[in-house]
Design an enzyme around this catalytic site. Sequence first.
Site, mmCIF file in Angstrom:
data_model
loop_
_atom_site.group_PDB
_atom_site.id
_atom_site.type_symbol
_atom_site.label_atom_id
_atom_site.label_comp_id
_atom_site.label_asym_id
_atom_site.label_seq_id
_atom_site.Cartn_x
_atom_site.Cartn_y
_atom_site.Cartn_z
ATOM 1 N N ILE A 11 0.831 -1.211 0.000
ATOM 2 C CA ILE A 11 0.000 0.000 0.000
ATOM 3 C C ILE A 11 0.863 1.258 0.000
ATOM 4 O O ILE A 11 0.523 2.260 -0.637
ATOM 5 C CB ILE A 11 -0.989 -0.009 1.187
ATOM 6 C CG1 ILE A 11 -2.046 1.082 1.007
ATOM 7 C CG2 ILE A 11 -0.270 0.176 2.513
ATOM 8 C CD1 ILE A 11 -2.993 0.850 -0.124
ATOM 9 N N SER A 33 11.449 0.825 7.774
ATOM 10 C CA SER A 33 10.940 -0.498 7.425
ATOM 11 C C SER A 33 12.027 -1.535 7.657
ATOM 12 O O SER A 33 13.215 -1.240 7.486
ATOM 13 C CB SER A 33 10.492 -0.528 5.961
ATOM 14 O OG SER A 33 10.061 -1.814 5.583
ATOM 15 N N ARG A 34 11.611 -2.735 8.013
ATOM 16 C CA ARG A 34 12.577 -3.824 8.154
ATOM 17 C C ARG A 34 12.920 -4.444 6.807
ATOM 18 O O ARG A 34 13.955 -5.099 6.668
ATOM 19 C CB ARG A 34 12.015 -4.903 9.084
ATOM 20 C CG ARG A 34 11.950 -4.491 10.548
ATOM 21 C CD ARG A 34 11.327 -5.586 11.384
ATOM 22 N NE ARG A 34 9.937 -5.830 10.995
ATOM 23 C CZ ARG A 34 9.193 -6.813 11.497
ATOM 24 N NH1 ARG A 34 9.709 -7.646 12.386
ATOM 25 N NH2 ARG A 34 7.932 -6.957 11.115
ATOM 26 N N LYS A 87 -5.865 3.248 7.147
ATOM 27 C CA LYS A 87 -7.071 2.605 7.689
ATOM 28 C C LYS A 87 -6.827 1.126 7.946
ATOM 29 O O LYS A 87 -6.023 0.511 7.247
ATOM 30 C CB LYS A 87 -8.269 2.823 6.763
ATOM 31 C CG LYS A 87 -8.150 2.121 5.398
ATOM 32 C CD LYS A 87 -8.670 0.702 5.433
ATOM 33 C CE LYS A 87 -8.386 -0.035 4.177
ATOM 34 N NZ LYS A 87 -8.752 -1.477 4.232
ATOM 35 N N ASP A 165 -11.310 -5.872 6.419
ATOM 36 C CA ASP A 165 -10.252 -4.979 5.931
ATOM 37 C C ASP A 165 -10.735 -4.224 4.694
ATOM 38 O O ASP A 165 -10.623 -2.999 4.643
ATOM 39 C CB ASP A 165 -8.975 -5.769 5.644
ATOM 40 C CG ASP A 165 -7.843 -4.874 5.164
ATOM 41 O OD1 ASP A 165 -7.228 -4.197 6.010
ATOM 42 O OD2 ASP A 165 -7.588 -4.834 3.944
#
Length: 309
Positions: A11, A33-34, A87, A165
């Site tokens: 996303i 971020s990993r 969201k 979702d």
Amino acid sequence: MLVALVGIGKIALDQHVPAIAGSPDWELAATVSRHGSVEGVEAWDDFTAMLEARPDIRVVSLCLPPVPRFAYAAEAIRAGRHVMLEKPPGATLSECHALQDMAREMRVSLFATWHSREADKVDAARGWLSDKTLRRLTVTWKEDVRRWHPGQAWIWEPGGLGVFDPGINALSIVTKILPKPIHLSGAVLKFPENRQTPIAADLAFAHPDGAEVTADFDWRQEGDQIWTIEAETEAGTLVLSDGGARMTVDGAEAGTEEDAPLSGEYPRLYAAMARLVRDGASDVDLAPMRHVADAFTLGRREIVAPFEE
């Protein structure tokens, strides 16, 4: 304004990065971020270290799954940063209320985003319905989870919401376009026998004027994907289709390009966030999430066939 993007997954790369790049308001200054990164942008794998090293970045946009999001949002707010939430805004309503209290205390902006509310014809639908008497509203939201969420195991775990979702996108539109609030009156939630969250749901709502309001969510759809809201009134029938991108009234195309001067759901969200920061305001509407929470509270559970990727 400088913004840091946290959680560089599908996303973020598909929607957030292009929206930021195309905005006159924003510059993507860092990612956290990993596993992911954005070419040409400073990359971190430690959120705390990024906050400490980059006090010039005043805004953080969180694209993490719902369960870990609260800890990141709370840390950012306590560090005096404005926060934008993908969201749903959290794993629970209590988390969201806690973040609201923190943001108010720290005097920073908090934005619980609902991208589907920014679809092209949603505002036009809201305007058309504003003076109509609703008789019936039917939501049909059916898509193929394998197509849209490949390999995303978190959606099947507690807090992942399952079919809600995408279903919460429909609820975000419904709660925006209806002039009068509704509340859940019944639900059937269908759980695969090998999963922790539902793959389908049938919802019924109470309307203050007695209109029939229902929703059908399903993640097992093959072929054409269906994202439709149909509202029957005394003055005609409005249909929002393609997730709010198209609108018809009694079969005729309705709404104009002027209804959506800024193109794209996520560019509109980032424009709204810029306004909130400039105005020292917040926007945390939890109505869509309340309906989901009520469904888990009130819903009757049915076990269905196992789901396999």
